[in-house]
Design an enzyme around this catalytic site. Structure first.
Site, short mmCIF file in Angstrom:
data_model
loop_
_atom_site.label_atom_id
_atom_site.label_comp_id
_atom_site.label_asym_id
_atom_site.label_seq_id
_atom_site.Cartn_x
_atom_site.Cartn_y
_atom_site.Cartn_z
CB SER A 93 -0.96 -0.05 1.19
OG SER A 93 -1.99 0.91 1.05
CG MET A 94 0.09 5.19 1.80
SD MET A 94 -0.06 6.50 3.03
CE MET A 94 -1.40 7.46 2.32
CG ASP A 111 -6.69 -2.64 -3.67
OD1 ASP A 111 -7.33 -1.93 -2.86
OD2 ASP A 111 -5.46 -2.71 -3.69
CG HIS A 138 -5.45 -2.55 -0.06
ND1 HIS A 138 -4.81 -1.97 -1.14
CD2 HIS A 138 -4.88 -1.99 1.05
CE1 HIS A 138 -3.91 -1.10 -0.71
NE2 HIS A 138 -3.94 -1.09 0.62
#
Length: 287
Positions: A164-165, A208, A240
């Site tokens: 993710s980030m 996602d 996700h």
């Protein structure tokens, strides 16, 4: 291009980068920077890449506050190293408000196949991808010096994995510093990464709804114009967190990618470039 042509078509970074420990492919076979490629364990099979490997895994906690630049974490590494073997160091970085343990399936699986993995934490969980990039680099520096692994770490082989980030973070880190390979799992970032030169695997999930595939993984993969070796795998029913659970189609491809591009183990080349497995799509100009 057929799978068998992988070893004759993949090329990597120039001589200055090779000196820093990157892998190179030339001629008709892998030519890793080290005199000998790091081959840990028996020859792989389709089944073996989807399971834990031959090494028992032990761990060491890195307490938050004891290290500068990141929030501590956990080192996973082979508990039964063979005499003379050294292992690449991989740093994992979590996503927004996630603990480092979101990457534990990846970390333990890689460690069981002959990698050292520092499962890093952020400070607050709210850091943006650029901040996570700095943390990933600091974690790598701290991991390479950690006394628990000094006898077994190969300081010339390094890689990053982020979710993710954290996936965006490791891509930013790869633009600032050279590593041997990067895996961005359901990456979240607001821009592309044309200055990433490292071999890069992007993992996406069609379901996602945090970093939708068409808005994040797919265009991020397309932006990797500086990476001669880039790969995209999309899980057609993946959310996700599809890349963070024990899904054979994803974990096996990630392991094979690391083996080829970090260890220089050409035994995994065909498994890396095999056709898409059920419920996934796969593409790469290197395959």
């Amino acid at each position: 291009m057929t799978r068998s042509s992988l070893l004759t078509t993949i090329t990597t970074r120039a001589a200055a980068v090779l000196a820093a420990g990157a892998l190179a492919f030339s001629g008709a076979a892998l030519a890793p920077t080290a005199a000998v490629a790091a081959e840990h364990g028996d020859a792989p099979t389709q089944e073996s890449i989807t399971k834990d490997g031959p090494y028992e895994v032990t761990s060491t906690k890195l307490k938050a506050g004891e290290f500068s630049g990141f929030g501590g974490g956990t080192l996973f590494y082979p508990a039964n190293p063979k005499d003379g073997e050294k292992y690449a160091l991989v740093v994992t970085m979590p996503g927004f408000v996630e603990p480092g343990s979101v990457n534990e399936v990846i970390a333990k699986r890689l460690a069981s196949h002959g990698f050292i993995v520092l499962q890093a934490n952020t400070y607050t969980g709210f850091e943006q991808p650029q901040q996570r990039a700095t943390m990933a680099v600091r974690a790598m520096d701290s991991g390479l010096k950690h006394p628990a692994i000094q006898k077994i770490v190969d300081k010339d082989r390094t890689a990053l994995v982020g979710h993710s980030m954290g996936g965006g973070g490791v891509l930013y880190a790869a633009q600032a510093r050279e590593f041997d390979a990067v895996i961005a799992v359901h990456p979240w970032a607001k821009e592309g990464f044309p200055r990433v030169n490292e071999p890069t695997l992007v993992v996406g999930g069609m379901l996602d709804n945090v970093a939708p595939y068409a808005q994040y993984a797919l265009p991020i993969y397309g932006s990797l114009t500086g990476a001669k070796d880039r790969y995209l795998i999309n899980h057609l029913t993946g959310t996700h967190w599809a890349g963070n659970v024990d899904d054979p189609a994803l974990q096996g491809r990630m392991l094979s990618f690391m083996k080829v591009h970090v260890d220089g183990d050409e035994r995994y080349a065909e498994l890396l470039c095999q056709d898409a497995l059920p419920s996934t799509t796969f593409r790469s100009p290197s395959c």
